[in-house]
Write a protein that holds these residues in place. Sequence first.
Motif, mmCIF file in Angstrom:
data_model
loop_
_atom_site.group_PDB
_atom_site.id
_atom_site.type_symbol
_atom_site.label_atom_id
_atom_site.label_comp_id
_atom_site.label_asym_id
_atom_site.label_seq_id
_atom_site.Cartn_x
_atom_site.Cartn_y
_atom_site.Cartn_z
ATOM 1 N N THR A 77 39.445 5.028 2.169
ATOM 2 C CA THR A 77 39.112 3.709 2.705
ATOM 3 C C THR A 77 38.546 2.810 1.619
ATOM 4 O OG1 THR A 77 38.634 4.689 4.865
ATOM 5 C CG2 THR A 77 37.775 2.489 4.455
ATOM 6 N N VAL A 78 37.663 3.357 0.793
ATOM 7 C CA VAL A 78 37.051 2.573 -0.279
ATOM 8 C C VAL A 78 38.096 2.162 -1.308
ATOM 9 C CG1 VAL A 78 35.496 2.713 -2.260
ATOM 10 C CG2 VAL A 78 34.733 3.510 -0.023
ATOM 11 N N THR A 79 38.983 3.076 -1.686
ATOM 12 C CA THR A 79 40.009 2.778 -2.685
ATOM 13 C C THR A 79 40.896 1.622 -2.239
ATOM 14 O OG1 THR A 79 40.014 5.092 -3.413
ATOM 15 C CG2 THR A 79 41.905 3.756 -4.023
ATOM 16 N N ALA A 80 41.139 1.541 -0.937
ATOM 17 C CA ALA A 80 41.975 0.456 -0.409
ATOM 18 C C ALA A 80 41.316 -0.912 -0.551
ATOM 19 C CB ALA A 80 42.295 0.719 1.059
ATOM 20 N N GLU A 81 40.019 -0.947 -0.852
ATOM 21 C CA GLU A 81 39.283 -2.214 -0.960
ATOM 22 C C GLU A 81 39.073 -2.670 -2.401
ATOM 23 O OE1 GLU A 81 38.605 -3.893 1.605
ATOM 24 O OE2 GLU A 81 38.744 -2.459 3.246
ATOM 25 N N LEU A 82 39.746 -2.052 -3.362
ATOM 26 C CA LEU A 82 39.417 -2.292 -4.759
ATOM 27 C C LEU A 82 40.164 -3.454 -5.405
ATOM 28 C CD1 LEU A 82 39.109 1.358 -6.153
ATOM 29 C CD2 LEU A 82 37.305 -0.189 -5.352
ATOM 30 N N ASP A 83 41.027 -4.140 -4.695
ATOM 31 C CA ASP A 83 41.761 -5.251 -5.289
ATOM 32 C C ASP A 83 40.995 -6.558 -5.099
ATOM 33 O OD1 ASP A 83 43.982 -3.841 -6.265
ATOM 34 O OD2 ASP A 83 44.818 -3.721 -4.252
ATOM 35 N N GLY A 84 40.977 -7.384 -6.155
ATOM 36 C CA GLY A 84 40.301 -8.677 -6.082
ATOM 37 C C GLY A 84 39.326 -8.846 -7.226
ATOM 38 N N ASP A 85 38.577 -9.956 -7.193
ATOM 39 C CA ASP A 85 37.581 -10.185 -8.237
ATOM 40 C C ASP A 85 36.390 -9.259 -7.989
ATOM 41 O OD1 ASP A 85 35.206 -11.875 -6.860
ATOM 42 O OD2 ASP A 85 37.141 -12.438 -5.990
ATOM 43 N N ALA A 87 33.110 -9.497 -7.570
ATOM 44 C CA ALA A 87 32.148 -9.796 -6.516
ATOM 45 C C ALA A 87 32.716 -9.499 -5.135
ATOM 46 C CB ALA A 87 31.709 -11.258 -6.605
ATOM 47 N N THR A 88 33.987 -9.858 -4.933
ATOM 48 C CA THR A 88 34.625 -9.608 -3.643
ATOM 49 C C THR A 88 34.777 -8.112 -3.399
ATOM 50 O OG1 THR A 88 35.846 -11.693 -3.765
ATOM 51 C CG2 THR A 88 36.687 -10.015 -2.258
ATOM 52 N N VAL A 89 35.189 -7.375 -4.427
ATOM 53 C CA VAL A 89 35.348 -5.926 -4.302
ATOM 54 C C VAL A 89 34.019 -5.272 -3.958
ATOM 55 C CG1 VAL A 89 35.808 -3.807 -5.590
ATOM 56 C CG2 VAL A 89 37.380 -5.746 -5.773
ATOM 57 N N ILE A 90 32.967 -5.663 -4.646
ATOM 58 C CA ILE A 90 31.643 -5.083 -4.404
ATOM 59 C C ILE A 90 31.203 -5.333 -2.962
ATOM 60 C CG2 ILE A 90 29.184 -5.383 -4.947
ATOM 61 C CD1 ILE A 90 30.076 -5.682 -7.908
ATOM 62 N N ALA A 191 21.576 -2.571 -0.536
ATOM 63 C CA ALA A 191 21.303 -1.528 -1.535
ATOM 64 C C ALA A 191 22.570 -1.176 -2.300
ATOM 65 C CB ALA A 191 20.724 -0.295 -0.853
ATOM 66 N N PHE A 192 23.667 -0.995 -1.574
ATOM 67 C CA PHE A 192 24.934 -0.674 -2.237
ATOM 68 C C PHE A 192 25.400 -1.824 -3.123
ATOM 69 C CE2 PHE A 192 25.746 2.923 0.662
ATOM 70 C CZ PHE A 192 26.208 3.820 -0.267
ATOM 71 N N ALA A 193 25.321 -3.038 -2.620
ATOM 72 C CA ALA A 193 25.782 -4.185 -3.401
ATOM 73 C C ALA A 193 24.973 -4.325 -4.686
ATOM 74 C CB ALA A 193 25.681 -5.458 -2.561
ATOM 75 N N THR A 194 23.669 -4.088 -4.596
ATOM 76 C CA THR A 194 22.804 -4.196 -5.773
ATOM 77 C C THR A 194 23.179 -3.167 -6.827
ATOM 78 O OG1 THR A 194 20.960 -5.029 -4.428
ATOM 79 C CG2 THR A 194 20.420 -4.083 -6.585
ATOM 80 N N VAL A 195 23.358 -1.921 -6.402
ATOM 81 C CA VAL A 195 23.680 -0.855 -7.356
ATOM 82 C C VAL A 195 25.088 -1.049 -7.925
ATOM 83 C CG1 VAL A 195 24.056 1.629 -7.608
ATOM 84 C CG2 VAL A 195 22.090 0.782 -6.315
ATOM 85 N N ALA A 198 25.128 -3.643 -10.576
ATOM 86 C CA ALA A 198 24.570 -3.147 -11.834
ATOM 87 C C ALA A 198 25.552 -2.236 -12.560
ATOM 88 C CB ALA A 198 23.265 -2.413 -11.572
ATOM 89 N N LEU A 199 26.305 -1.442 -11.789
ATOM 90 C CA LEU A 199 27.250 -0.504 -12.395
ATOM 91 C C LEU A 199 28.523 -1.181 -12.860
ATOM 92 C CD1 LEU A 199 26.975 2.516 -9.918
ATOM 93 C CD2 LEU A 199 26.035 2.366 -12.234
ATOM 94 N N LEU A 200 28.902 -2.279 -12.218
ATOM 95 C CA LEU A 200 30.147 -3.001 -12.537
ATOM 96 C C LEU A 200 29.850 -4.452 -12.877
ATOM 97 C CD1 LEU A 200 32.360 -1.618 -9.615
ATOM 98 C CD2 LEU A 200 32.406 -0.878 -11.991
ATOM 99 N N PRO A 201 29.179 -4.678 -13.987
ATOM 100 C CA PRO A 201 28.864 -6.066 -14.352
ATOM 101 C C PRO A 201 30.141 -6.833 -14.669
ATOM 102 C CG PRO A 201 28.385 -4.594 -16.178
ATOM 103 C CD PRO A 201 28.723 -3.729 -15.003
ATOM 104 N N PRO A 202 30.160 -8.132 -14.402
ATOM 105 C CA PRO A 202 31.362 -8.922 -14.704
ATOM 106 C C PRO A 202 31.619 -8.981 -16.210
ATOM 107 C CG PRO A 202 29.520 -10.345 -14.142
ATOM 108 C CD PRO A 202 29.079 -8.947 -13.854
ATOM 109 N N PRO A 203 32.863 -9.219 -16.600
ATOM 110 C CA PRO A 203 33.178 -9.352 -18.026
ATOM 111 C C PRO A 203 32.334 -10.430 -18.695
ATOM 112 C CG PRO A 203 35.186 -9.246 -16.699
ATOM 113 C CD PRO A 203 34.054 -9.404 -15.738
ATOM 114 N N ALA A 204 32.079 -10.253 -19.967
ATOM 115 C CA ALA A 204 31.214 -11.193 -20.691
ATOM 116 C C ALA A 204 31.748 -12.614 -20.664
ATOM 117 C CB ALA A 204 31.028 -10.733 -22.129
#
Length: 206
Positions: A77-85, A87-90, A191-195, A198-204
Amino acid sequence: MTDSPGPARRVPREEVRRRLLAEAVRVFTERGYADARIEDIAHAAGFTKGAVYSNFGGKRELFGAILGKGAEDELATVTAELDGDPATVIDRVARTITARIVGDTGRGQLGLEFAARAARDEKTRAVLTPMRRAQRDAAARAIAEATERTGTAPAVPAELAGLILHCLTNGLVNEHLADPEAVTADVIERAFATVLTALLPPPADA
């Protein structure tokens, strides 16, 4: 003369396993591990208890298979949600995991019970340990795929990120079960969105 009945159709193995797992979830959730009986699970699924032993090995392994199947479903289910920018994915992933934690407390109770038994029983731990390792590996793969699809640079190696998310999930499951009035869906999602942020910061250059 009437035709004699033909041989009974053999139920495919995957169907046997699916029905046994479905009934096992119900029985274990209603009665707990100690009071659940293999013969009751098998009978409710339409089989003899020999079907449990031939497909899972026994009660302990069946219990572990329930938890493993739930983790596999969540990963898909989570893998199916990984497309997009990013912030949207998170946001989508945080909502998806939160919905499973809040909406399937029975499986959370089973996981907590199994972990407690594993702390005191070596045979139970032998079932739980490889399952937990597989879950952490799956989380690491999901992080790696998320970074590839979103073009983000992970803050830590995927294996460490998988461990962090795995522990966060288990911790929030336990806290929600213990105190659902304080550890609400909104709190879990934040909590999930915050972590994840932090784990997936946007490109510089974003």
